[in-house]
Design a protein around this motif. Structure first.
Motif, PDB file in Angstrom:
ATOM      1  N   GLU A 138       0.877  -1.196  -0.092  1.00  0.00           N
ATOM      2  CA  GLU A 138       0.561  -0.008  -0.349  1.00  0.00           C
ATOM      3  C   GLU A 138       0.890   0.881  -0.326  1.00  0.00           C
ATOM      4  OE1 GLU A 138      -2.640  -0.053   0.267  1.00  0.00           O
ATOM      5  OE2 GLU A 138      -4.061  -1.409   0.381  1.00  0.00           O
ATOM      6  N   LEU A 139       2.170   1.296   0.564  1.00  0.00           N
ATOM      7  CA  LEU A 139       3.175   2.798   0.396  1.00  0.00           C
ATOM      8  C   LEU A 139       3.011   2.669  -1.602  1.00  0.00           C
ATOM      9  CD1 LEU A 139       5.907   0.987   2.876  1.00  0.00           C
ATOM     10  CD2 LEU A 139       3.952   2.579   3.058  1.00  0.00           C
ATOM     11  N   ILE A 173       3.640  -4.330  -5.895  1.00  0.00           N
ATOM     12  CA  ILE A 173       4.687  -5.880  -5.273  1.00  0.00           C
ATOM     13  C   ILE A 173       2.902  -6.825  -6.215  1.00  0.00           C
ATOM     14  CG2 ILE A 173       4.116  -8.055  -3.685  1.00  0.00           C
ATOM     15  CD1 ILE A 173       4.619  -5.498  -1.525  1.00  0.00           C
ATOM     16  N   HIS A 174       3.979  -7.429  -7.068  1.00  0.00           N
ATOM     17  CA  HIS A 174       3.028  -7.963  -8.170  1.00  0.00           C
ATOM     18  C   HIS A 174       3.170 -10.307  -7.846  1.00  0.00           C
ATOM     19  CE1 HIS A 174       1.776  -4.582 -10.579  1.00  0.00           C
ATOM     20  NE2 HIS A 174       3.154  -4.364 -10.347  1.00  0.00           N
ATOM     21  N   VAL A 175       2.170 -10.736  -8.319  1.00  0.00           N
ATOM     22  CA  VAL A 175       2.824 -12.198  -7.886  1.00  0.00           C
ATOM     23  C   VAL A 175       2.534 -12.475  -9.929  1.00  0.00           C
ATOM     24  CG1 VAL A 175       1.974 -14.068  -6.794  1.00  0.00           C
ATOM     25  CG2 VAL A 175       1.938 -11.756  -5.295  1.00  0.00           C
ATOM     26  N   VAL A 176       3.521 -13.406  -9.287  1.00  0.00           N
ATOM     27  CA  VAL A 176       2.534 -14.316 -10.541  1.00  0.00           C
ATOM     28  C   VAL A 176       1.798 -15.898 -10.253  1.00  0.00           C
ATOM     29  CG1 VAL A 176       4.287 -16.237 -12.602  1.00  0.00           C
ATOM     30  CG2 VAL A 176       5.144 -13.714 -11.853  1.00  0.00           C
ATOM     31  N   LYS A 195      -3.165  -4.405  -8.090  1.00  0.00           N
ATOM     32  CA  LYS A 195      -4.736  -4.135  -7.034  1.00  0.00           C
ATOM     33  C   LYS A 195      -4.874  -5.976  -6.884  1.00  0.00           C
ATOM     34  CE  LYS A 195      -6.639   0.553  -7.655  1.00  0.00           C
ATOM     35  NZ  LYS A 195      -7.641   0.672  -8.168  1.00  0.00           N
ATOM     36  N   LEU A 196      -4.876  -6.692  -8.573  1.00  0.00           N
ATOM     37  CA  LEU A 196      -4.567  -8.288  -8.448  1.00  0.00           C
ATOM     38  C   LEU A 196      -4.097  -8.993  -7.110  1.00  0.00           C
ATOM     39  CD1 LEU A 196      -6.639  -9.094 -11.879  1.00  0.00           C
ATOM     40  CD2 LEU A 196      -7.389  -8.652  -9.554  1.00  0.00           C
ATOM     41  N   SER A 197      -2.412  -8.471  -7.202  1.00  0.00           N
ATOM     42  CA  SER A 197      -1.828  -8.851  -6.738  1.00  0.00           C
ATOM     43  C   SER A 197      -1.623  -8.424  -5.782  1.00  0.00           C
ATOM     44  CB  SER A 197      -0.479  -8.213  -7.072  1.00  0.00           C
ATOM     45  OG  SER A 197       0.122  -8.974  -8.199  1.00  0.00           O
ATOM     46  N   LEU A 198      -2.244  -7.932  -4.962  1.00  0.00           N
ATOM     47  CA  LEU A 198      -2.362  -7.018  -3.563  1.00  0.00           C
ATOM     48  C   LEU A 198      -3.874  -7.864  -3.280  1.00  0.00           C
ATOM     49  CD1 LEU A 198      -2.409  -5.758  -0.878  1.00  0.00           C
ATOM     50  CD2 LEU A 198      -3.586  -3.768  -1.971  1.00  0.00           C
TER      51      LEU A 198
END
Length: 265
Positions: A181-182, A187-190, A251-254
């Motif tokens: 959120e900073l 941050i992204h996720v595969v 957003k989807l990663s979060l």
């Protein structure tokens, strides 16, 4: 030269460039000449109070206190990582891909300790030093002008247990979600459905430096080093483009991180 030796050399220089002997310098900073000698010869470690006394007397703006803090982190870190820590502190942006663990700059203390404990090769003292070094490195994300951090994780990182302690993973993923959120952290996720992709061959970091150059860091079972060659950087850049392409949007990663956190309750 170790970080401690660098600091002692600078402390000696602060005295000798002013033409003061150890007794005279001691009076200036309200310490005995014997104390000054012991610090300069390395038989007595400089303390925070000692560094602060020099900063006050010489009106340095706190440089020796800051130097003591940062070089202490370097000395606690394993030798092969010290060069990269210096790079991190100067970088304007960091791009970090990690297929196995939460990136070090985003780890909680408990998670970092679990990783180091799993190796089974460190003494308790060594583990404490490594954990402290890793956590103190994270200060760069809270400084006045922090580097931009873009981290890409493989989804397996969110599912891998930490010493079978669900509380560690619950805390870690909550911390990861908060960091995401900073404003200067992405941050992204595969996702798992991506299947096999080139990034799985190993994690790496790309650092953008103030002079517009790029440095890389690679770490595996055999070696860990900072790289700067054009061909090496180009390879890492291409791999980075692939992992970012395969990763979910921010957003989807979060949302995925928060969903995974619930599975550890």
């Amino acid at each position: 030269m170790t970080a401690a030796e660098i600091l002692l050399d600078e402390l000696r220089r602060s005295r000798t460039t002013r033409g003061l002997n150890q007794e005279e310098f001691g009076r200036l900073i309200s310490y005995s000449g014997t104390h000054v000698s012991a610090v300069e010869t390395g038989s007595r470690p400089p303390t925070t109070d000692y560094a602060a006394a020099i900063d006050r007397a010489l009106r340095t703006g706190g440089i020796f206190g800051r130097l003591l803090d940062r070089l202490s982190v370097l000395d606690m870190a394993p030798p092969w990582l010290r060069e990269w820590i210096s790079v991190e502190e100067q970088a304007t942006a960091l791009r970090w891909y990690e297929p196995a663990f939460v990136p070090g700059l985003l780890q909680t203390e408990a998670y970092a300790r679990a990783i180091l404990h799993a190796g089974g090769q460190l003494t308790v003292e060594q583990m404490d030093q490594r954990v402290r070094s890793r956590i103190e490195r994270q200060a760069i994300l809270n400084q006045e002008n922090p580097p931009r951090l873009v981290a890409v994780l493989d989804a397996a990182v969110l599912r891998r247990t930490a010493n079978d302690d669900r509380a560690i993973m619950r805390e870690q993923l909550a911390h990861l979600a908060a960091a995401a959120e900073l404003p200067h952290v992405r941050i992204h996720v595969v996702p798992e459905e991506t299947g096999l992709y080139p990034g799985l061959q190993g994690g790496f970091i790309l650092a953008s430096m103030p002079d517009d150059s790029t440095l890389g860091h690679i770490d595996n079972q055999v070696r860990s080093e900072t790289v700067s060659g054009a061909a090496e950087i180009a390879t890492l850049e291409r791999t980075w483009e692939i992992v970012v392409r395969d990763a979910l949007p921010r957003k989807l990663s979060l949302a995925l991180i928060k969903e995974a956190a619930l599975t550890w309750t």
